[in-house]
Enzyme design. Structure first.
Site, PDB file in Angstrom:
ATOM      1  N   LYS A 111      -5.545  14.010   6.619  1.00 49.59           N
ATOM      2  CA  LYS A 111      -5.654  12.720   7.306  1.00 49.59           C
ATOM      3  C   LYS A 111      -4.588  12.650   8.391  1.00 49.59           C
ATOM      4  O   LYS A 111      -3.399  12.687   8.095  1.00 49.59           O
ATOM      5  CB  LYS A 111      -5.509  11.582   6.302  1.00 49.59           C
ATOM      6  CG  LYS A 111      -6.565  11.634   5.195  1.00 49.59           C
ATOM      7  CD  LYS A 111      -6.401  10.523   4.180  1.00 49.59           C
ATOM      8  CE  LYS A 111      -5.099  10.635   3.403  1.00 49.59           C
ATOM      9  NZ  LYS A 111      -5.014   9.674   2.292  1.00 49.59           N
ATOM     10  N   THR A 137      -3.374  -1.982   6.871  1.00 49.46           N
ATOM     11  CA  THR A 137      -3.685  -0.600   6.504  1.00 49.46           C
ATOM     12  C   THR A 137      -3.210  -0.261   5.098  1.00 49.46           C
ATOM     13  O   THR A 137      -3.160   0.908   4.723  1.00 49.46           O
ATOM     14  CB  THR A 137      -3.051   0.381   7.507  1.00 49.46           C
ATOM     15  OG1 THR A 137      -1.632   0.127   7.568  1.00 49.46           O
ATOM     16  CG2 THR A 137      -3.646   0.230   8.888  1.00 49.46           C
ATOM     17  N   GLY A 170      -3.444   0.556   1.425  1.00 47.82           N
ATOM     18  CA  GLY A 170      -4.490   1.031   0.537  1.00 47.82           C
ATOM     19  C   GLY A 170      -5.569   1.867   1.199  1.00 47.82           C
ATOM     20  O   GLY A 170      -6.588   2.172   0.575  1.00 47.82           O
ATOM     21  N   THR A 171      -5.351   2.273   2.450  1.00 47.24           N
ATOM     22  CA  THR A 171      -6.384   3.063   3.131  1.00 47.24           C
ATOM     23  C   THR A 171      -6.619   4.401   2.425  1.00 47.24           C
ATOM     24  O   THR A 171      -7.764   4.848   2.305  1.00 47.24           O
ATOM     25  CB  THR A 171      -6.005   3.329   4.600  1.00 47.24           C
ATOM     26  OG1 THR A 171      -4.654   3.807   4.660  1.00 47.24           O
ATOM     27  CG2 THR A 171      -6.119   2.069   5.431  1.00 47.24           C
ATOM     28  N   GLY A 172      -5.547   5.040   1.953  1.00 45.80           N
ATOM     29  CA  GLY A 172      -5.697   6.335   1.286  1.00 45.80           C
ATOM     30  C   GLY A 172      -6.447   6.227  -0.023  1.00 45.80           C
ATOM     31  O   GLY A 172      -7.355   7.020  -0.309  1.00 45.80           O
ATOM     32  N   CYS A 173      -6.094   5.230  -0.833  1.00 47.24           N
ATOM     33  CA  CYS A 173      -6.791   4.999  -2.108  1.00 47.24           C
ATOM     34  C   CYS A 173      -8.261   4.711  -1.853  1.00 47.24           C
ATOM     35  O   CYS A 173      -9.150   5.257  -2.524  1.00 47.24           O
ATOM     36  CB  CYS A 173      -6.186   3.802  -2.842  1.00 47.24           C
ATOM     37  SG  CYS A 173      -4.406   3.845  -3.098  1.00 47.24           S
TER      38      CYS A 173
END
Length: 265
Positions: free
Chosen positions: A175, A207, A209-212
């Protein structure tokens, strides 16, 4: 389009990341989310204010009772803060869900900078969990730790992805949001090749929690028997919409609009 996803991760009391984001993302994708909670956090948009670990034996029990009854078509891990927790999670997967695709989000540092992974757990993550992964989804700081090299440009992303894949993961989604520029590039390395995703950068503080969210949306796609490429493409489009329509809550890094896909339908 149902698909059962067991998520093994920490809880975010603010609702924007962790288990809460995972459940919302899988639900928005039309899947069914079950959980094994690994830790509780006192957390909001400004940061992590406290962490309460869940007893590893109880984590193991959550995994066992879900998998032996409901089952899972895909698995997803998030915050696994200690080597012992990683050990019980991997043991549970091997015993009750061998061969089920696993998406590993190597959660190490929260958006506000709070470290979520103990040093001794990094080795367990690299040596024990990654070789089980159908996909690992590091951001660039996490990729630097896993690959052991600096990631400053797109060529570095490719080198890091290849090195992480060499640790045993079947595929790596790098990412690129931490790189500078008005374009965001993500690289999917799988089956010996790279697929490149590029979009304009969305200027937003929402932004958290974007990865989760991204990893869980991908896991839902895999649970629904989508190809890896299609699962990643759909998940990325969902996260972008969720950022663009974010509610603007909180004083720090705000949450996404996890219901965007449901509402648009």
């Amino acid at each position: 389009m149902k698909g059962r996803v067991l998520i093994m991760a920490g809880s975010d009391s603010g609702g924007g990341a962790g288990i809460q984001a995972d459940i919302k993302a899988v639900t928005a994708m039309g899947g069914f989310a079950a959980t094994a909670i690994t830790a509780l956090t006192a957390q909001n948009t400004e940061g992590v204010h406290g962490v309460l670990a869940v007893d590893p034996a109880f984590i193991a029990q959550q995994i066992e009772v879900v998998l032996t009854d409901i089952g899972a078509d895909a698995l997803k891990t998030g915050m696994l803060h200690s080597a012992e927790v990683i050990g019980v999670v991997t043991a549970g997967i091997r015993k009750h869900a061998p061969g089920v695709p696993l998406v590993v989000d190597p959660v190490m540092v929260a958006k506000g900078g709070h470290r979520l992974l103990l040093n001794e757990a990094e080795t367990a993550l690299r040596d024990v969990l990654l070789p089980m992964a159908a996909l690992v989804t590091p951001n660039l700081p996490e990729a630097e730790v896993l690959a052991g090299l600096p990631v400053r440009v797109e060529a570095d992303m490719k080198r890091a992805a290849e090195r992480i894949a060499a640790l045993g993961a079947k595929a790596v989604l790098m990412k690129g949001g931490h790189l500078d520029g008005d374009r965001v590039v993500d690289l999917l390395f799988h089956e010996g090749r790279f697929d490149r995703f590029e979009d304009r950068r969305i200027e937003s503080r929402s932004t958290h929690g974007t990865g989760c969210t991204l990893a869980s949306a991908i896991a839902a796609g895999l649970a629904q028997k989508m190809s890896l490429y299609d699962a990643v493409a759909r998940a990325r489009a969902y996260v972008r919409k969720a950022i663009e329509t974010a509610p603007g809550f909180g004083r720090g890094h705000g949450p996404l609009n996890h219901a965007v896909t449901v509402r648009s339908e």
